[in-house]
Design a protein around this motif. Structure first.
Motif, short mmCIF file in Angstrom:
data_model
loop_
_atom_site.label_atom_id
_atom_site.label_comp_id
_atom_site.label_asym_id
_atom_site.label_seq_id
_atom_site.Cartn_x
_atom_site.Cartn_y
_atom_site.Cartn_z
N TYR A 1 0.38 -1.30 0.17
CA TYR A 1 -0.18 0.07 -0.17
C TYR A 1 1.08 1.21 -0.05
O TYR A 1 1.72 1.34 1.07
CB TYR A 1 -1.28 -0.66 1.37
N TYR A 2 0.43 2.25 -0.95
CA TYR A 2 1.02 3.33 -0.61
C TYR A 2 0.69 4.77 -0.83
O TYR A 2 -0.82 4.53 -1.09
CB TYR A 2 1.73 3.47 -2.78
N CYS A 3 0.86 5.64 0.39
CA CYS A 3 0.28 6.54 0.02
C CYS A 3 0.57 7.74 -0.49
O CYS A 3 1.52 7.51 -1.09
CB CYS A 3 0.24 7.78 1.49
N ALA A 4 0.16 8.91 -1.50
CA ALA A 4 0.27 9.80 -2.14
C ALA A 4 -0.28 10.99 -2.35
O ALA A 4 -1.22 11.22 -1.43
CB ALA A 4 -0.68 9.25 -3.72
N ALA A 5 0.29 11.77 -2.39
CA ALA A 5 -0.12 13.37 -2.31
C ALA A 5 -0.93 14.15 -3.83
O ALA A 5 0.11 14.42 -4.55
CB ALA A 5 0.17 14.33 -1.10
N ALA A 6 -1.75 14.85 -3.85
CA ALA A 6 -2.14 15.33 -5.35
C ALA A 6 -1.82 17.28 -4.92
O ALA A 6 -2.46 17.32 -4.28
CB ALA A 6 -2.98 15.23 -5.46
N LYS A 7 -1.31 17.48 -5.70
CA LYS A 7 -1.18 18.91 -5.38
C LYS A 7 -2.31 19.96 -5.90
O LYS A 7 -2.98 21.14 -5.30
CB LYS A 7 -0.35 19.68 -6.26
N ALA A 8 -2.79 19.49 -7.08
CA ALA A 8 -4.16 20.17 -8.01
C ALA A 8 -5.14 19.77 -7.77
O ALA A 8 -6.31 19.70 -8.18
CB ALA A 8 -3.84 21.21 -8.79
N THR A 9 -5.91 18.10 -8.18
CA THR A 9 -6.10 17.05 -8.65
C THR A 9 -5.96 16.00 -8.54
O THR A 9 -5.11 15.88 -8.33
CB THR A 9 -6.58 17.87 -10.44
N MET A 10 -7.31 14.80 -7.56
CA MET A 10 -7.17 14.40 -7.64
C MET A 10 -6.88 12.94 -8.67
O MET A 10 -6.81 11.69 -8.96
CB MET A 10 -7.94 13.25 -6.97
N ARG A 11 -6.71 13.33 -10.02
CA ARG A 11 -6.69 12.90 -11.18
C ARG A 11 -5.41 12.72 -11.68
O ARG A 11 -5.01 11.60 -12.10
CB ARG A 11 -7.07 13.33 -12.64
N LYS A 12 -4.15 13.73 -10.41
CA LYS A 12 -2.70 13.49 -10.84
C LYS A 12 -1.66 13.25 -9.24
O LYS A 12 -2.08 14.17 -8.48
CB LYS A 12 -2.35 14.02 -11.47
N TYR A 13 -1.28 12.50 -8.60
CA TYR A 13 -0.56 12.28 -7.90
C TYR A 13 0.51 12.75 -8.16
O TYR A 13 1.62 12.09 -8.88
CB TYR A 13 -1.04 10.85 -7.01
N ASP A 14 1.41 13.63 -7.02
CA ASP A 14 2.07 14.38 -7.69
C ASP A 14 3.44 14.05 -6.45
O ASP A 14 4.83 13.65 -7.28
CB ASP A 14 1.94 16.06 -7.63
N TYR A 15 3.69 13.50 -5.23
CA TYR A 15 4.95 12.58 -4.09
C TYR A 15 4.09 11.89 -3.72
O TYR A 15 2.81 11.47 -3.93
CB TYR A 15 4.39 13.79 -3.00
N TRP A 16 4.83 10.31 -3.69
CA TRP A 16 4.35 9.22 -3.16
C TRP A 16 5.37 9.24 -2.31
O TRP A 16 6.60 9.19 -2.29
CB TRP A 16 4.73 8.09 -4.61
N GLY A 17 4.92 8.22 -1.27
CA GLY A 17 5.33 7.29 -0.05
C GLY A 17 5.79 5.87 -0.48
O GLY A 17 5.48 5.49 -1.87
N GLN A 18 6.52 5.62 0.54
CA GLN A 18 7.64 4.31 -0.14
C GLN A 18 6.05 3.69 0.36
O GLN A 18 4.93 3.71 1.25
CB GLN A 18 8.82 4.09 1.02
N GLY A 19 6.21 2.41 0.45
CA GLY A 19 5.59 1.37 0.64
C GLY A 19 5.11 1.05 1.90
O GLY A 19 6.14 0.29 2.21
N THR A 20 3.74 0.02 1.91
CA THR A 20 4.05 -0.70 3.43
C THR A 20 2.96 -1.94 3.09
O THR A 20 1.95 -2.02 2.41
CB THR A 20 3.09 0.17 4.70
N LEU A 21 3.60 -2.80 3.35
CA LEU A 21 2.81 -3.96 3.21
C LEU A 21 2.54 -5.31 3.91
O LEU A 21 1.88 -4.65 5.33
CB LEU A 21 4.39 -5.58 3.44
N VAL A 22 1.09 -4.70 3.41
CA VAL A 22 -0.39 -5.54 4.06
C VAL A 22 -0.01 -6.89 3.89
O VAL A 22 -0.58 -7.23 2.35
CB VAL A 22 -0.98 -4.96 3.90
N THR A 23 -0.34 -8.08 4.32
CA THR A 23 -0.80 -9.36 4.47
C THR A 23 -1.68 -10.22 5.01
O THR A 23 -1.10 -9.79 5.90
CB THR A 23 0.62 -10.20 4.43
#
Length: 117
Positions: A92-114
């Motif tokens: 699972y990755y989190c991401a941030a969008a500066k202006a619209t939900m259609r484009k995410y500009d920043y991404w975090g590292q992932g965290t594994l869910v099993t």
């Protein structure tokens, strides 16, 4: 914006996990979202929330089970995952969008869910 995701782990089917995504930096962020990528599959959208107005969106497969929320004071977004299924297993990755939900500009590292059956 730097994003730090945490909270992944191993859980049995039917169980719950809460993921956190802490944001740092001074860039304005319009919305934040969660995505996931299962082994051998493409990354897919899971949920998103606007940082003002609290507008939320979910992919159909998680509606009623997952809840996205935020704490603006802590610059943190959460993904509460209940009634987990083996098919929720993914990074699972989190991401941030500066202006619209259609484009995410920043991404975090992932965290594994099993999720085990």
């Amino acid at each position: 914006v730097q994003l730090q995701a945490s909270g992944g782990g191993l859980v049995q089917a039917g169980g719950s996990l809460r993921l956190s995504c802490a944001a740092s930096g001074r860039t304005y962020t319009y919305a934040m979202g969660w995505f996931r990528q299962a082994p051998g599959k493409e990354r897919e959208f899971v949920a998103a929330i606007t940082l003002t107005g609290d507008i939320t969106f979910y992919t159909d497969s998680v509606k009623g089970r997952f809840t996205i929320s935020k704490d603006n004071a802590k610059n943190t977004v959460y993904l509460q995952m209940n009634s987990l299924k083996p098919e929720d297993t993914a990074v699972y990755y989190c991401a941030a969008a500066k202006a619209t939900m259609r484009k995410y500009d920043y991404w975090g590292q992932g965290t594994l869910v099993t999720v085990s059956s």
